[in-house]
Design an enzyme around this catalytic site. Structure first.
Site, PDB file in Angstrom:
ATOM      1  N   LYS A  95       0.831  -1.203   0.000  1.00  0.00           N
ATOM      2  CA  LYS A  95       0.000   0.000   0.000  1.00  0.00           C
ATOM      3  C   LYS A  95       0.867   1.256   0.000  1.00  0.00           C
ATOM      4  CE  LYS A  95      -3.736  -0.268   2.318  1.00  0.00           C
ATOM      5  NZ  LYS A  95      -4.674  -0.435   3.457  1.00  0.00           N
ATOM      6  N   MET A 118      -5.547  -7.024   9.277  1.00  0.00           N
ATOM      7  CA  MET A 118      -4.968  -6.189  10.329  1.00  0.00           C
ATOM      8  C   MET A 118      -5.879  -4.991  10.599  1.00  0.00           C
ATOM      9  SD  MET A 118      -0.895  -6.442   9.491  1.00  0.00           S
ATOM     10  CE  MET A 118      -1.033  -6.389   7.715  1.00  0.00           C
ATOM     11  N   GLY A 133      -8.173  -6.988   5.149  1.00  0.00           N
ATOM     12  CA  GLY A 133      -8.993  -7.080   6.344  1.00  0.00           C
ATOM     13  C   GLY A 133      -8.373  -7.818   7.505  1.00  0.00           C
ATOM     14  N   SER A 187      15.752 -42.188 -11.327  1.00  0.00           N
ATOM     15  CA  SER A 187      14.535 -41.445 -11.008  1.00  0.00           C
ATOM     16  C   SER A 187      14.510 -41.268  -9.495  1.00  0.00           C
ATOM     17  CB  SER A 187      13.290 -42.206 -11.469  1.00  0.00           C
ATOM     18  OG  SER A 187      12.128 -41.461 -11.168  1.00  0.00           O
TER      19      SER A 187
END
Length: 887
Positions: free
Chosen positions: A27, A108, A106, A778
């Site tokens: 943010k 924190m 949503g 393998s």
């Protein structure tokens, strides 16, 4: 030089930018970036994630220089916004929000309208001319601050509000007057003092620091911790704190707030999509208190809404928003999720981030953006999370349907399914034969349950983990599976299970979601998976980029066909023991086990030979032109005989022998540690006729197809559990002899390879010696992990969760390879094997072959291919492409 901890943004300037997400969070980095490119963003500042780290390592205190830097940044915010924090005449109000480097929506805490008190609320009234708005904002602040910062339960505020509405005869918040909100603020503050023993803080600076502390503390609240675990977000990343000037969408009819996406997040269609509300705050849009309105006229028509669209009631501001969304999408070169507020006809962008989307939408958006010239093919490939492709490959439950959730276990194999609960493999097969869909519910499954698992549409186990037998086989079959569902208590004799007071009996309808681990009562509608044209295009691009081949683990022609449809380039593991459990051959297998001597065993094996040959012909036919690696019998013989009395009686009856003989043989075959016992190549050495029959079946199938259908086939015969080169040499001589005999009988010459699984530490450490005999390796990483770490994968679920909780390990080593330990054995084996045989073919066939993190490791280790269950083939193809891009 003083460490910079606070980063300002606003007014067209910013200290940070989009590339600083680890420091500023997603943010904060995007707010800084938007400010720098001229997007109208309310001014603010970000406190870095380094402060969060310091906060938790220094008894929840702050670095000495933080206070001074916050005050300086706040002064710059005041200058840009033309208001002052705590000023009674012209107050600046703030929001305090979290901001991790990846979105945690949503999870924190947030505090809005910070800075209000009895004095500054008067300044807000003077500035806006709206007392009702000011006191509404004030009561929202007291309620949010009291809840988030002071720990006063939300319901205490709601009860006061409900009591007032009941007394005044009012139902809606919008009916409450300014004087009433002022009275409610006083009631709220009195209740806070009663609950906390302290008066509600009026000092704006005290409010600000308390809000900052609350957001940092919310990094460790239970819901945030749980979200990080579910999404593999490291705790040490921490969160930034974003302090930003408040703008208001609830000051009148020239104000609004909304959320929009630059493309449809569900379908990926290139259409502007979103919702808004006039005269509202942001939480009103997402809380569902009021019915949101569509932003566009097209959206209004799609939703059959009678409410006016923003496009028609605010056309000028709508035009601004369209221009801004185009700028943001072009700048970030990805679909954006944008939050905006309009305050008195001025547009503000509060946040932009890469929008969350369905996998279907992610692929369409990526392909469209390449075609639009916005991103490259490499960008497109890096944008889709490989495990998310599961959403496209399996039926899914209708997300809108109601669900009665009984219990939640491990999401072991994705997809949704409904069916009648049954408790044994035989019952599953019986019910399915009658045309009924069933969910097989077991304490845990074993190879003997394979027929019931094949008959069921879904599987639930009370025990076991993500790599337990049930999980591995279910993924291979494309069956939804919920494993390790400990809340379920099975009473097999009563044919029921209970969860608390709830009882589910045989025949009751239940639904499982293998993508979430939910077990539900009743039937929940499903949606069939559909693959789009964009999916095929996208996967073609992945194939152009990757260098690792992708094979599949498949034991039947049906599984082989599905794997080919998903793009498998051969079979890396065909488990021959699964074929032995088929109803028409298990009797012959048991006859072979109970035989007194080699002659008796060979007689029984002759009955199995044509069946095995038919299996291999079907698999070779589906894999025409691609390599097929077939593992010779691996599990111990006792797995093929029932251990319960009733089952043993049935075996005795079917073979016409006394039950005492069956019981005696079971006792003879008993082992204290079967995983390290008489299995794999040890069986082949003790009973060479078993491997001889299997090799003959393989070669006869290959020769038949070459001769009759013109196939080009190179069978790869794999000997399991080799720890000593002498073991491999002993069996290789006998296998080659059978191969040459069959080719002579059939008059066909074809190339074949003989190799081994590397699943024991000694095999890895002596790989240079083993490569003298083996033409391919393998890596059986399931057993290699067990033998390297000394952990049983079927029992690890009882304690690995504690290891994760206490940070002893970060990931389950059976889900993602332990690179430091098991990975080193792989590196050693690769280096030593190639030192002896430079052209040796190297692959991996454990469950790690479908795990993206493990695939990235195998890319670096220099393997030629990975092999995984059919439904994970597309995931492996994409993960291999991303691994190639990472270099």
């Amino acid at each position: 030089m003083e460490q910079k901890l606070v980063y300002f943004f606003g007014g067209g300037n910013a200290d940070g930018g989009a590339g600083m997400k680890p420091l500023l969070g997603g943010k904060g980095a995007n707010l800084a970036e938007m400010s720098r490119i001229g997007i109208p963003v309310p001014a603010g500042f970000s406190i870095s994630t380094e402060v969060c780290t310091y906060f938790y390592s220094h008894s929840r205190s702050y670095p000495d220089q933080l206070h001074e830097q916050v005050i300086a940044a706040l002064g710059r915010v005041e200058e840009v916004m033309g208001a002052h924090f705590g000023n009674p005449q012209n107050p600046l109000l703030l929001s305090v929000r979290s901001g991790a480097r990846v979105s945690m929506p949503g999870m924190m805490d947030t505090v809005l309208n910070l800075g209000l008190n009895d004095a500054t609320v008067q300044g807000l009234i003077q500035r806006t001319g709206d007392a009702r708005f000011a006191y509404d904002s004030y009561r929202r602040f007291v309620q949010m601050f009291g809840d988030v910062v002071l720990g006063v339960e939300h319901k205490n505020f709601e009860s006061i509000l409900h009591a007032h509405k009941a007394k005044s005869g009012k139902k809606l918040d919008t009916e409450i007057t300014a004087d009433e909100w002022r009275e409610l603020v006083s009631l709220y503050k009195a209740m806070v003092q009663k609950e906390t023993g302290q008066p509600f803080p009026d000092d704006p600076m005290e409010q600000l620091w308390a809000g900052i502390g609350a957001v940092f503390k919310s990094w460790m609240i239970p819901r945030a911790v749980t979200y990080r675990k579910l999404n593999n977000i490291p705790e040490e990343w921490g969160t930034a704190v974003n302090v930003q000037a408040m703008v208001f969408g609830n000051m009148g009819d020239d104000c609004a707030t909304g959320v929009c996406f630059t493309r449809d997040p569900a379908t990926g269609d290139n259409r502007f999509y979103g919702e808004y509300l006039i005269n509202a705050q942001g939480e009103d849009v997402v809380a569902g208190i009021r019915t949101p309105q569509q932003i566009t006229l097209e959206g209004k028509r799609r939703e059959n809404s009678t409410l006016p669209a923003m496009e028609e009631v605010m056309p000028q501001l709508f035009g601004e928003l369209v221009e801004l969304y185009h700028r943001l999408e072009q700048h970030y070169r990805d679909m954006q999720d944008i939050e905006f507020t309009i305050q008195q006809n001025k547009m503000w962008i509060l946040q932009t981030r890469n929008g969350k989307r369905t996998t279907k939408a992610a692929i369409k958006i990526a392909v469209d953006m390449v075609n639009e010239g916005l991103i490259s093919k490499k960008d497109a490939i890096s944008r889709v999370d490989p495990p998310s492709l599961d959403q496209l490959l399996h039926p899914t439950l209708d997300p809108k349907a109601p669900k009665d959730v009984l219990a939640v276990g491990l999401a072991a194999s994705p997809g949704g399914a409904s069916g009648h609960a049954v408790f044994t493999a035989d019952e599953a097969e019986h019910w399915a034969r009658d045309g009924k869909q069933v969910i097989l519910v077991r304490e845990e499954t074993s190879p003997e349950d394979i027929h019931g698992m094949a008959a069921a549409v879904g599987i639930v186990t009370a025990r076991g983990g993500a790599t337990s037998h049930a999980a591995v086989v279910a993924r291979g079959m494309g069956r939804p599976c919920v494993a390790g569902c400990g809340a379920i208590h099975i009473e097999l004799a009563e044919k029921l299970f209970h969860v608390g007071d709830r009882v589910v009996r045989e025949g009751d309808l239940i639904t499982i979601d293998g993508s979430t681990g939910q077990v539900m009562f009743g039937k929940v509608p499903t949606q069939e998976a559909t693959l789009s044209g964009e999916f095929a295009t996208f996967m073609e691009w992945a194939d152009e980029i990757r260098t690792l081949k992708v094979r599949t683990n498949a034991d039947t022609p049906h599984d082989s066909k599905i794997a080919r449809q998903f793009g498998a380039e051969g079979i890396g593991l065909c488990r021959t023991e699964h074929m032995f459990f088929e109803t028409d051959r298990i009797i012959a297998v048991r006859e072979m086990i109970l035989a007194k001597d080699e002659s008796g065993r060979r007689k029984a094996l002759e009955k199995i030979l044509p069946m095995q040959r038919g299996d291999f012909e079907g698999i070779f036919r589906e894999m025409k032109g691609f390599p097929v690696t077939i593992r010779l019998l691996d599990p111990p013989l006792h797995e093929f005989i029932p251990h319960d009395e009733k089952g043993q009686e049935q075996v005795a009856q079917s073979l016409g022998v006394p039950v005492e003989i069956v019981r005696r043989r079971v006792a003879e075959l008993h082992e204290f540690n079967p995983m390290l016992g008489h299995r794999g190549c040890r069986l082949g050495i003790s009973f060479p006729e078993i491997y001889e029959m299997q090799v003959r079946a393989i070669m006869e199938a290959a020769c038949n197809l070459v001769k009759a259908e013109g196939f080009s086939i190179i069978p790869e015969i794999m000997i399991p559990l080799v720890g000593l080169v002498e073991e491999l040499r002993f069996l290789k001589e006998r296998c080659i002899k059978v191969c040459r005999t069959v080719m002579a009988e059939k008059g066909v010459a074809l190339e074949f390879l003989l190799g081994t699984m590397i699943e024991l530490p000694r095999a890895a450490l002596t790989a240079d010696l083993i490569a003298q005999e083996a033409e391919f390796f393998s890596f059986g990483t399931n057993d290699l992990t067990q033998t390297c770490m000394g952990i049983s994968r079927d029992d690890a679920g009882s304690f690995l969760s504690y290891y994760k909780e206490h940070k002893i390990i970060t990931t389950d080593p059976f889900v993602s390879i332990d690179q430091q330990g098991v990975g080193q054995l792989v590196h050693i084996a690769v280096t030593k094997g190639r030192s002896t045989r430079p052209d040796i073919k190297l692959g991996i066939c454990g469950e790690h072959g479908g795990d993206p993190a493990s695939i990235a490791f195998f890319q670096k280790a220099g393997l030629n291919y990975v092999s995984c269950s059919p439904f994970r083939v597309p995931i492996a193809r994409l993960a291999a492409a991303q691994a190639a891009l990472a270099g």
